[in-house]
Design an enzyme around this catalytic site. Structure first.
Site, PDB file in Angstrom:
ATOM      1  N   VAL A 137      38.396  42.558  49.395  1.00  0.00           N
ATOM      2  CA  VAL A 137      37.806  41.899  48.174  1.00  0.00           C
ATOM      3  C   VAL A 137      39.169  41.608  47.626  1.00  0.00           C
ATOM      4  CG1 VAL A 137      36.803  42.253  45.944  1.00  0.00           C
ATOM      5  CG2 VAL A 137      36.060  43.484  48.197  1.00  0.00           C
ATOM      6  N   CYS A 138      39.469  40.303  47.266  1.00  0.00           N
ATOM      7  CA  CYS A 138      40.761  39.686  47.165  1.00  0.00           C
ATOM      8  C   CYS A 138      40.383  38.511  45.897  1.00  0.00           C
ATOM      9  CB  CYS A 138      41.531  39.156  48.119  1.00  0.00           C
ATOM     10  SG  CYS A 138      40.933  39.920  49.637  1.00  0.00           S
ATOM     11  N   THR A 139      42.132  38.200  45.630  1.00  0.00           N
ATOM     12  CA  THR A 139      42.152  36.991  44.456  1.00  0.00           C
ATOM     13  C   THR A 139      43.331  36.287  45.033  1.00  0.00           C
ATOM     14  OG1 THR A 139      41.360  38.263  42.576  1.00  0.00           O
ATOM     15  CG2 THR A 139      42.824  36.059  42.324  1.00  0.00           C
ATOM     16  N   ASN A 160      35.925  35.889  45.536  1.00  0.00           N
ATOM     17  CA  ASN A 160      34.962  36.146  46.760  1.00  0.00           C
ATOM     18  C   ASN A 160      33.577  35.553  46.637  1.00  0.00           C
ATOM     19  OD1 ASN A 160      36.981  39.100  46.341  1.00  0.00           O
ATOM     20  ND2 ASN A 160      36.665  38.377  48.599  1.00  0.00           N
ATOM     21  N   ARG A 213      36.309  38.224  38.286  1.00  0.00           N
ATOM     22  CA  ARG A 213      37.906  38.176  38.111  1.00  0.00           C
ATOM     23  C   ARG A 213      38.299  36.614  38.161  1.00  0.00           C
ATOM     24  NH1 ARG A 213      38.433  39.576  43.676  1.00  0.00           N
ATOM     25  NH2 ARG A 213      36.274  39.842  43.654  1.00  0.00           N
TER      26      ARG A 213
END
Length: 390
Positions: A137-139, A315, A328
């Site tokens: 799970v990322c930015t 995501n 986010r």
């Protein structure tokens, strides 16, 4: 998928979330770079992988150094798996190794070397590598300053719903992963072929740069036709799709241009859906490629003529609203706007990625890359309480 899992987490950790009610959203931070203070847990150590060595031997030094934390993490994963699927580890240890020959070269031989160096069953190293196809799970962001320089950065968030440590207000797997974060300089003929920030034992790529050519990050994309289905099909014999981590590594190693990389990432059939965030070596060369397992769904490209001087992906499909309890994107974009194109740099992007909830309890590391400045930096992260669980 993720929304339904959140409901499970609320039941399991209700007492924790009762006092950790989101959102912990702050104004855009400043002065966080160079990293220091409670959110900074240290620089990421560099290792060299020599691609001229036989694949079995390439990871020996790195895995020897990281053997203890790798064993600790895999033992935790095994304990989780046994609690849910009592027979899973027996299948992993006794059945999965027979499929090692089905992996494209050199990945099968590299996994054998990792397993032997770590003193772990081959099937468990294969499971460890499958893990990242479905759980990150990322930015990620690529931004262009007013002079045309591109800056590519990401937070790697991992460990959602894989055990909550009530005493320390943290995700257990996220904390176990931090000692495994490494920078890897892949060399051929004593020259850097590409670089990556990764986890020891994982031979694919989630974050990488090919000096002078491209930068690349991969974010998970949640879909009903997701990675679990692709992995199961691969195990059962349908092997048209490529493992995502192998595709990104192959692109970093072999692509000679931004356009070639874009073509490969757009058209190659994969085991899991994904977002590929790609940067090049010229102004305007940046995009988010939204992928299903079989095809490209959307290209979001940098367009400074229309005022779009950055692309930013978490995501969720960028043309749709994110999950309400996992937004986010808006805080990150608000922070990018606050910083502005004129001031964008490693300094200001690190501020963006240090602002809650972009920085959260799942964040293991922040990596930043620049082709024009030939810089690649990565830092271990922490998000002191109070902080969003994700």
């Amino acid at each position: 998928m993720r929304g339904s899992v959140v409901c499970v987490m609320l039941v399991v950790c209700g007492s924790v979330l009762a006092q950790d009610v989101p959102p912990y959203t702050e104004d855009c931070r400043s002065g966080t770079y160079p990293p220091s203070g409670p959110t900074f847990k240290g620089k990421v150590q560099w290792y060299t992988v020599n691609l001229d060595q036989p694949p079995y031997e390439r990871w020996q030094k790195l895995i020897s150094d990281k053997k203890a934390p790798l064993n600790e993490l895999i033992q935790h994963i095994k304990n989780l798996a046994k609690a849910i699927f009592p027979n899973l580890i027996d299948i992993v240890d006794n059945k999965l190794p027979f499929l090692i020959g089905k992996l494209p070269s050199p990945f099968g031989e590299e996994m054998k070397g990792v397993a032997d160096a770590a003193g772990l069953p081959l099937g468990e190293i294969m499971l460890f590598n499958i893990f990242y196809e479905v759980f990150s799970v990322c930015t990620s962001v690529v931004a262009q300053d007013t002079s045309g320089k591109l800056f590519h950065a990401r937070n790697l968030d991992f460990g959602l719903f894989l055990g909550w440590d009530v005493k320390n207000n943290s995700w257990i797997v996220s904390e176990l992963l931090k000692p495994l974060v490494v920078n890897v300089n892949f060399q051929r003929n004593n020259k850097t072929a590409f670089m990556s920030t990764s986890f020891a034992g994982y031979i694919g790529m989630l974050t990488g740069m090919k000096p002078g050519v491209l930068t690349l990050t991969m974010n998970e994309r949640f879909s009903l036709d997701g990675g679990y289905i692709g992995i199961l099909e691969w195990i059962l014999g349908k092997r048209h799709g490529v493992w995502m981590g192998f595709l990104t590594r192959s692109v970093l190693e072999n692509a000679t241009s931004y356009d070639e990389a874009k073509d490969l990432l757009s058209k190659t059939e994969m085991l899991a859906p994904a977002y590929f965030i790609l940067g090049g070596n010229k102004p305007g060369q940046a995009c988010v490629i939204t992928r299903s397992r079989t095809s490209s769904i959307n290209f979001w490209e940098l367009d400074t003529q229309k005022g779009e001087w950055y692309v930013l992906e978490t995501n969720y499909d960028h043309w749709k609203p994110p999950l309400v309890i996992d937004n986010r994107r808006d805080p990150a974009m608000k922070c990018m706007k606050t910083k502005g194109q004129k001031s964008i740099s490693f300094t200001t992007i690190y501020d963006v990625l240090s602002t809650k909830p972009v920085l959260n309890k799942l964040t293991t590391y922040t990596a930043m890359m620049s082709i024009s400045e030939n810089k690649f930096e990565a830092y271990l992260r922490d998000c002191p309480h109070p902080c969003m669980p994700w």
